[in-house]
Write an enzyme that holds these catalytic residues in place. Structure first.
Site, PDB file in Angstrom:
ATOM      1  N   GLN A 151      27.823  28.856  40.509  1.00 47.92           N
ATOM      2  CA  GLN A 151      28.954  29.728  40.800  1.00 47.92           C
ATOM      3  C   GLN A 151      29.416  29.542  42.242  1.00 47.92           C
ATOM      4  O   GLN A 151      28.760  28.897  43.046  1.00 47.92           O
ATOM      5  CB  GLN A 151      28.580  31.192  40.515  1.00 47.92           C
ATOM      6  CG  GLN A 151      28.258  31.437  39.045  1.00 47.92           C
ATOM      7  CD  GLN A 151      28.169  32.914  38.694  1.00 47.92           C
ATOM      8  OE1 GLN A 151      28.869  33.748  39.249  1.00 47.92           O
ATOM      9  NE2 GLN A 151      27.298  33.237  37.746  1.00 47.92           N
ATOM     10  N   LYS A 167      28.827  35.079  49.494  1.00 45.15           N
ATOM     11  CA  LYS A 167      29.152  35.269  48.077  1.00 45.15           C
ATOM     12  C   LYS A 167      30.223  36.350  48.009  1.00 45.15           C
ATOM     13  O   LYS A 167      30.030  37.449  48.528  1.00 45.15           O
ATOM     14  CB  LYS A 167      27.915  35.666  47.277  1.00 45.15           C
ATOM     15  CG  LYS A 167      26.893  34.541  47.156  1.00 45.15           C
ATOM     16  CD  LYS A 167      25.760  34.872  46.201  1.00 45.15           C
ATOM     17  CE  LYS A 167      24.785  33.712  46.092  1.00 45.15           C
ATOM     18  NZ  LYS A 167      23.679  33.977  45.143  1.00 45.15           N
ATOM     19  N   MET A 273      21.254  31.632  57.112  1.00 44.49           N
ATOM     20  CA  MET A 273      20.749  30.358  56.631  1.00 44.49           C
ATOM     21  C   MET A 273      19.340  30.117  57.155  1.00 44.49           C
ATOM     22  O   MET A 273      19.006  30.495  58.287  1.00 44.49           O
ATOM     23  CB  MET A 273      21.666  29.227  57.073  1.00 44.49           C
ATOM     24  CG  MET A 273      23.087  29.328  56.538  1.00 44.49           C
ATOM     25  SD  MET A 273      23.183  29.130  54.741  1.00 44.49           S
ATOM     26  CE  MET A 273      22.896  27.359  54.601  1.00 44.49           C
ATOM     27  N   ASP A 340      16.898  35.989  36.445  1.00 44.17           N
ATOM     28  CA  ASP A 340      17.293  34.615  36.763  1.00 44.17           C
ATOM     29  C   ASP A 340      16.369  33.972  37.805  1.00 44.17           C
ATOM     30  O   ASP A 340      16.824  33.326  38.737  1.00 44.17           O
ATOM     31  CB  ASP A 340      18.743  34.627  37.284  1.00 44.17           C
ATOM     32  CG  ASP A 340      19.328  33.233  37.410  1.00 44.17           C
ATOM     33  OD1 ASP A 340      18.983  32.362  36.591  1.00 44.17           O
ATOM     34  OD2 ASP A 340      20.125  33.009  38.338  1.00 44.17           O
TER      35      ASP A 340
END
Length: 466
Positions: A151, A167, A273, A340
């Site tokens: 995605q 996101k 990050m 997930d």
């Protein structure tokens, strides 16, 4: 002198109790075969009653959130600052303004330098707040689409070489995942990434990189500055005048599933990050309890109740803390209903003696009205849990530190909470319900097995003896 005494956990034949005294000193009692005797924990620290301060502050002051850690050795740090001689021989980002003095380093670099063998960050280190403020307020220099994944994800660049993984908001806070949708077809939610970071911190794991919400301008901070031509070609104006785009990816990157500003404002999650893979390589591990990602097939663990016996004989789960680390992750996933979790990662430098990174939590918090017991399969089948984890879970089930209350308070610290609560009340209440379910599973395990608790508090016990 005590005015309340609440049971915290059953530990094989022993029970631990927290007793609050009128002088607000917290002491721990042990009861063995109904005979109660005091242990010398009072000298470890004190904690005030949760009634005279915020529950979140009281939680983080509790002895269970301030346990002693092993003294860090040089090889327990993921990265180190080079010596002056080493700097002369290699290229550096900015030799003029960055020195070996930590005060000259930008927040993201201080975050990287704080990663150890045992945790991603120290909750009490001011760097945690600084790196989140950095991501929430610094000027955005560049935005491109991040490659990989199924995605849409964006890579945001800031001054001083900082970066964050973004996101975007794709559905409202109150929207629930359709019950007819398979877990591998679900949306990734920006507020799930934010809430997962806060939940991981509240549980005392500290294994998710810092995540913060931010309201960005789709036009000025993405479309007008991107150098990603594939991304720029997907921008359009919606029928009601909102600036939209969809990017290029495997799922939901079409004009039927756009990301849109209102008309320009867009909510995003920004995750710090991790160090570049050339500096700190990571190993990806396939989870033993990975789902089949098929509409018709089942994974082996779904059909074999004794599946854990095989796992426990397989490296690296046959020694050390890897199995209970995985069970910690399963508890986190169950609480936020994340199905997930197909892989997890560790830093290669630390081998098998390190924590698991709890990355990529966008598909969590999809449903509040329904729980997914199968996520707890590692706990149910292995019947093992860290002592510190179980103690904290019991603490979070008590009225003074109720999980939904401390999560509500923690999420209120995020900048996007001024727009709307990051988790709706039904999602917060679901956390309490699921926590009770976890404790029920542990109790069933203790009814059937003796060796359920993995004692990771040996140094704490030694401190009590002293």
């Amino acid at each position: 002198n005590c005015f309340s005494c609440s049971c915290i956990m059953s530990l094989a034949f022993a029970f631990t109790y927290i007793v609050f005294f009128s002088d607000s000193t917290a002491c721990t009692y042990n009861a063995m075969h109904s005979k109660c005797f005091i242990t010398q924990v009072c000298s470890v620290g004190s904690v005030g009653s949760a009634g005279d301060q915020s529950k979140l502050e009281a939680l983080f002051k509790h002895p269970l959130y301030n346990l002693p850690h092993p003294e860090l050795q040089e090889d327990d740090w993921l990265l180190r600052v080079k010596t002056d001689d080493e700097v002369k021989e290699t290229k550096s980002y900015d030799k003029v303004t960055w020195t070996r003095d930590m005060d000259t380093h930008p927040p993201w670099l201080r975050f990287h330098l704080g990663i150890t063998r045992w945790e991603l960050y120290d909750r009490k280190d001011p760097t945690l707040v600084q790196v989140m403020d950095y991501m929430a307020t610094q000027r955005i220099l560049s935005t491109v689409q991040k490659t990989g994944g199924t995605q849409l994800k964006l890579l945001i660049s800031f001054p001083n070489y900082g970066e964050a993984l973004a996101k975007p908001m794709k559905q409202s806070r109150d929207a629930e995942t359709d019950v007819n949708l398979f877990y591998f077809s679900d949306f990734e939610r920006h507020n799930a990434e934010i809430a997962a970071f806060h939940l991981d911190r509240v549980l005392g794991f500290n294994r998710i990189p810092p995540v913060v919400g931010r309201l960005i301008n789709v036009t000025r901070e993405i479309r007008d500055i991107t150098t990603d031509h594939k991304l720029s070609r997907t921008f359009f104006i919606s029928p009601v005048g909102n600036v939209c785009f969809h990017g290029v990816c495997d799922y939901y990157c079409t004009t039927e599933h756009p990301v849109c500003g209102r008309p320009h404002a867009l909510e995003v999650s920004l995750a710090a990050m991790l160090p570049d893979l050339t500096l700190a390589p990571r190993r990806s591990w396939r989870s033993p309890w990975r789902r089949s990602y098929s509409r018709t097939k089942q994974a082996q663990w779904e059909t074999n109740p004794a599946y854990c016996d095989k796992v426990k004989d397989t490296p690296p789960y046959n020694q050390g803390t890897r199995l209970v680390d995985l069970i910690d992750m399963a508890i986190l996933d169950f609480l936020m209903s994340n199905m997930d979790r197909h892989h997890y990662e560790t830093f290669e430098k630390f081998g098998n003696e390190t924590f698991l990174l709890h990355l990529d939590n966008g598909r969590a918090f999809g449903r509040h009205s329904r729980d997914e017991p199968s996520i707890l399969a590692p706990l149910q089948q292995c019947c093992r849990i860290r002592r510190s984890t179980l103690l904290r879970l019991h603490l979070l089930s008590s009225p003074s530190f109720r999980l939904s209350d401390v999560m509500r308070e923690s999420l209120a610290e995020d900048p996007l909470s001024t727009v709307a609560s990051l988790l709706s009340e039904p999602h917060l209440h679901a956390l309490d319900r699921r926590l009770a379910a976890v404790l029920q599973v542990v109790q069933k395990c203790q009814d059937l097995h003796k060796d359920v608790i993995y004692n990771d508090m040996g140094e704490y016990d030694q401190l009590l003896k002293e």
